[in-house]
Design a protein around this motif. Structure first.
Motif, PDB file in Angstrom:
ATOM      1  N   ALA A   3      -4.117   3.548   4.267  1.00  0.00           N
ATOM      2  CA  ALA A   3      -4.971   3.964   3.153  1.00  0.00           C
ATOM      3  C   ALA A   3      -5.738   5.234   3.513  1.00  0.00           C
TER       4      ALA A   3
ATOM      5  N   ILE B 120       0.846  -1.202   0.000  1.00  0.00           N
ATOM      6  CA  ILE B 120       0.000   0.000   0.000  1.00  0.00           C
ATOM      7  C   ILE B 120       0.879   1.249   0.000  1.00  0.00           C
TER       8      ILE B 120
ATOM      9  N   LEU C 182      -8.414   1.057  -1.449  1.00  0.00           N
ATOM     10  CA  LEU C 182      -7.940  -0.236  -0.922  1.00  0.00           C
ATOM     11  C   LEU C 182      -9.092  -1.222  -0.818  1.00  0.00           C
TER      12      LEU C 182
END
Ligand code: PGA
Ligand code: ZN
Length: 419
Positions: free
Chosen positions: A355, A323, A335
C-alpha cells in the motif's frame, strides 16, 4: 537468542462476551509475553478463517477450544525448542504448518495469537517498547496515528436501523492525541444529548461504543453528526471532519444495494456516495461498495478519489493479492489494515508495504470484538499509520488503545501524524 520454550493459549472473553484466545509465549531465557486476538462481526468474504467450535452447546457455537488446542498441541510441539531469528521466520513456520491458503486448519485466531505473543515477548527480551519493535519490522520511523473515532453506528454494529455501519470523526488540525480526545468527547456528549431529546429514549450504544439511535436513514446519520459538531461549538469541515464505513457488502444482494428501503444498482450507489461527499465534510469512504463489485470500485475511485480516501476493508482484507489488484485497477487509494484478516504480522506488514509503495494512506484498525489488550496502538504507531480506527471513546477495550497512545504521547518524543 529467541529460542521458544513454549506457547500456550487460554480462552478469554472479548467485548461482545464471546470467547477469543490469549496466547502466552515463553522463551528459554525466561522472558514471557502475552497477546490476545480480536474478532470481527462485519467480516469480509476473503478473510482468513477464524476457527470457532460451532458447538451450539457452548457459547452459541462461538467457542475457541479447537483453536486453543491447536496452539497448545500442534503449534507448541512444532515450535518449542526452535530458535527464530526474526518475526518472519516464525510466521513462515506457522503458515507452513497450517498448510492451507486461508489458515483454515489451525485457525487464523490461533496463528495470529502466536504471532503477536512472539512479537511482544521479543520486545520485552530486547528491552524495547512494542511500537519500536513494530517500527523495526516495518522500516518506518514511528509516528502517533491520528484517531478516527466512532460516533454513530448502524448496520451490523448497530442493530440494522440504517444500512451504513459507522460514522467516525477526525480532528484534523490539532497536534496531540490529548486534544483530539477532548474535542471528540465534546461532540459525543452533544450527539448523545441530541439523540436522547430527538428520540426520547435512553441511549443505546453499539458494538464499538458509538451511539445507535433509531435514525430514519443513513443520510440522517451524517446530518446528525454535523449538527452535533455544531452543537459542541466546533465548525464542521474546519475543526472536525467525518469518515464513513458504509460496509456495503453487508447490504448487497443480487447485485443490488438494499439501503434503507431503496434498491440501488452500483451506479446509483456510487452517486449516492458522491452526494454524501458533496453535502457533508467526508474525508474517507470505507467499503462504499461491496467486496465483489470490483468494476464499480473503479467508477467510485474516479468520482471521489482525487480528494477523498477510497478505503478498502472487506474489499482488500489486508491481503497482498487483493491490494495488488486494487492498485493495478485503480479501485482504491487507502488500506484498512486489520492483522487478523490475514493472520500473521509478517503478511500484514507485506500488505502495508504494498500500500505504501503505491502511495496509499493506511488506517490501522481494531475489530468490533476487542479485548483490553493494547498492542494495536503500538502497531499503528510503529508502522506510522496515518490513522487508527478503534471505535468510540466509551468502553475500556477501545480506551485501552487510546490510553496507550496518551502514554506514548506523554513519555516519548513521538508526534501525531498530519491530518
Ligand atoms: P468488524 O468491523 O470488526 O465487525 O469487521 C470493523 C469494520 O468494518 O471496519
Ligand atoms: Zn469496515
Amino acid at each position: 537468542m529467541t529460542k521458544i520454550k513454549s506457547v500456550s493459549a487460554i480462552e478469554i472473553l472479548d467485548s461482545r462476551g464471546r470467547p477469543t484466545l490469549l496466547v502466552t509465549c515463553r522463551l528459554v531465557d525466561g522472558t514471557v509475553g502475552r497477546a490476545s486476538v480480536p474478532s470481527g462481526a462485519s467480516t469480509g468474504g476473503a478473510e482468513a478463517l477464524e476457527l470457532r467450535d460451532n458447538d451450539p452447546a457452548r457459547y452459541g457455537g462461538y467457542g475457541c477450544l479447537k483453536a486453543m488446542g491447536h496452539v497448545n498441541n500442534d503449534i507448541n510441539v512444532h515450535i518449542a525448542g526452535s530458535n527464530f531469528e526474526t518475526q518472519a521466520d516464525l510466521d513462515h513456520a506457522l503458515i507452513e504448518l497450517d498448510g492451507t491458503p486461508n489458515k483454515s486448519r489451525l485457525g487464523a485466531n490461533a496463528i495470529l495469537g502466536v504471532s503477536l505473543a512472539f512479537a511482544r515477548t521479543v520486545a520485552i527480551q530486547q528491552n524495547i517498547e512494542l511500537y519500536q519493535y513494530f517500527a523495526g519490522l516495518s522500516g518506518q520511523s514511528a509516528t502517533l496515528p491520528r484517531p478516527m473515532i466512532n460516533l454513530f453506528s448502524g448496520g451490523i454494529h448497530g442493530g440494522q436501523q440504517t444500512a451504513i455501519q459507522d460514522i467516525q470523526l477526525v480532528v484534523p488540525n490539532v497536534d496531540t492525541v490529548q486534544r483530539t480526545l477532548e474535542v471528540i468527547s465534546d461532540v459525543y456528549r452533544a450527539a448523545a444529548k441530541r439523540a436522547s431529546e430527538r428520540y426520547d429514549m435512553r441511549l443505546l450504544t453499539a458494538d464499538e461504543g458509538g451511539l445507535a439511535p433509531p435514525f430514519q436513514s443513513s443520510t440522517d446519520m451524517f446530518v446528525e453528526a454535523v449538527a452535533s459538531i455544531e452543537d459542541a461549538g466546533y465548525t464542521p469541515d474546519e475543526d472536525v471532519v467525518l469518515t464513513v464505513d458504509v460496509a456495503a457488502s453487508h447490504f448487497y444482494e443480487g447485485s443490488k444495494y438494499h439501503i434503507d428501503g431503496e434498491i440501488l444498482d452500483s451506479d446509483a450507489m456510487t452517486d449516492r456516495i458522491a452526494e454524501w461527499c458533496e453535502q457533508f465534510p467526508v474525508i474517507s469512504v470505507e467499503d462504499g461498495l461491496a467486496d465483489t463489485d470490483w468494476d464499480a470500485w473503479q467508477g467510485l475511485y474516479k468520482q471521489i478519489g482525487d480528494d477523498t480516501m477510497v478505503l478498502g476493508d472487506d474489499l482488500l482484507c489486508t491481503n497482498p493479492e487483493r491490494i495488488q489488484r486494487a492498485i493495478d485497477t485503480r479501485s482504491a487509494n487507502s488500506l484498512l489494515l486489520k492483522v487478523n484478516q490475514i493472520g500473521t504480522l509478517t503478511e500484514a506488514l507485506r500488505a502495508y508495504q504494498l500500500a505504501r509503495e503505491a502511495g496509499w494512506q493506511v488506517v490501522v484498525s481494531a475489530r468490533s470484538g476487542e479485548t483490553e489488550d493494547d498492542w494495536l496502538a503500538d502497531l499503528a504507531t510503529g508502522v506510522a499509520g496515518d490513522y487508527i480506527k478503534v471505535g468510540s471513546i466509551t468502553q475500556s477495550e477501545r480506551l485501552a488503545k487510546y490510553n496507550r497512545l496518551l502514554v506514548l504521547e506523554n513519555e516519548t518524543d513521538l508526534t501525531l501524524a498530519s491530518g
